[in-house]
Design a protein around this motif. Structure first.
Motif, PDB file in Angstrom:
ATOM      1  N   TYR A  41       0.836  -1.199   0.000  1.00  0.00           N
ATOM      2  CA  TYR A  41       0.000   0.000   0.000  1.00  0.00           C
ATOM      3  C   TYR A  41       0.877   1.259   0.000  1.00  0.00           C
ATOM      4  CZ  TYR A  41      -3.582   3.373   1.315  1.00  0.00           C
ATOM      5  OH  TYR A  41      -4.426   4.456   1.344  1.00  0.00           O
ATOM      6  N   LYS A  45       0.859   4.177  -2.797  1.00  0.00           N
ATOM      7  CA  LYS A  45       0.666   5.596  -2.478  1.00  0.00           C
ATOM      8  C   LYS A  45       1.796   6.441  -3.065  1.00  0.00           C
ATOM      9  CE  LYS A  45      -0.531   6.834   1.668  1.00  0.00           C
ATOM     10  NZ  LYS A  45      -1.736   7.647   1.689  1.00  0.00           N
ATOM     11  N   ARG A  46       3.023   5.954  -2.953  1.00  0.00           N
ATOM     12  CA  ARG A  46       4.152   6.707  -3.520  1.00  0.00           C
ATOM     13  C   ARG A  46       4.031   6.819  -5.040  1.00  0.00           C
ATOM     14  NH1 ARG A  46       6.899   3.992   0.608  1.00  0.00           N
ATOM     15  NH2 ARG A  46       7.486   2.291  -0.772  1.00  0.00           N
ATOM     16  N   TYR A  58      -5.052  10.993  -7.899  1.00  0.00           N
ATOM     17  CA  TYR A  58      -4.196  10.264  -6.956  1.00  0.00           C
ATOM     18  C   TYR A  58      -4.963   9.093  -6.348  1.00  0.00           C
ATOM     19  CZ  TYR A  58      -2.265   9.367  -2.280  1.00  0.00           C
ATOM     20  OH  TYR A  58      -1.798   8.768  -1.141  1.00  0.00           O
ATOM     21  N   ASN A  59      -6.182   9.363  -5.882  1.00  0.00           N
ATOM     22  CA  ASN A  59      -7.004   8.304  -5.288  1.00  0.00           C
ATOM     23  C   ASN A  59      -7.300   7.195  -6.289  1.00  0.00           C
ATOM     24  OD1 ASN A  59      -7.123   9.480  -2.767  1.00  0.00           O
ATOM     25  ND2 ASN A  59      -8.996  10.601  -3.203  1.00  0.00           N
ATOM     26  N   LYS A  62      -4.355   4.656  -6.829  1.00  0.00           N
ATOM     27  CA  LYS A  62      -4.058   3.688  -5.762  1.00  0.00           C
ATOM     28  C   LYS A  62      -5.267   2.822  -5.400  1.00  0.00           C
ATOM     29  CE  LYS A  62      -4.876   6.948  -2.052  1.00  0.00           C
ATOM     30  NZ  LYS A  62      -5.182   6.664  -0.681  1.00  0.00           N
ATOM     31  N   LEU A  66      -5.724  -0.590  -2.835  1.00  0.00           N
ATOM     32  CA  LEU A  66      -6.470  -0.348  -1.600  1.00  0.00           C
ATOM     33  C   LEU A  66      -7.654  -1.307  -1.491  1.00  0.00           C
ATOM     34  CD1 LEU A  66      -7.423   3.025  -0.084  1.00  0.00           C
ATOM     35  CD2 LEU A  66      -9.123   1.261  -0.327  1.00  0.00           C
TER      36      LEU A  66
END
Length: 79
Positions: A41, A45-46, A58-59, A62, A66
């Motif tokens: 995770y 995120k990175r 961004y969301n 990932k 998630l």
């Protein structure tokens, strides 16, 4: 959601019957006890952050990782 510019923060507010805080706790607790998923995770995120753009982009970047982890965490938490 409440926002602050200094320090920069987004604070989400949920009603007393909301399930979202429970989902967050299940996910958090899973990551605390499953280092492989925690590292995966963190890497997602990175990578998502490196893509730049709006927070919704961004969301989205990932989201697959998630959700995969969250499904495992929720299934493991159900007796």
């Amino acid at each position: 959601m409440l926002r602050s510019a200094d320090p920069r923060a987004n604070v989400h507010v949920f009603g007393p019957e909301a399930t979202e805080p429970v989902r967050h706790r299940v996910f958090r607790d899973w990551l605390r006890t499953h280092p492989d998923d925690r590292d995966r995770y963190a890497a997602a995120k990175r990578a998502a952050a490196a893509g730049g753009g709006h927070v919704m982009e961004y969301n989205a970047r990932k989201q697959a990782v998630l959700r995969e982890i969250l499904v495992r965490a929720i299934e493991a938490s159900v007796p």
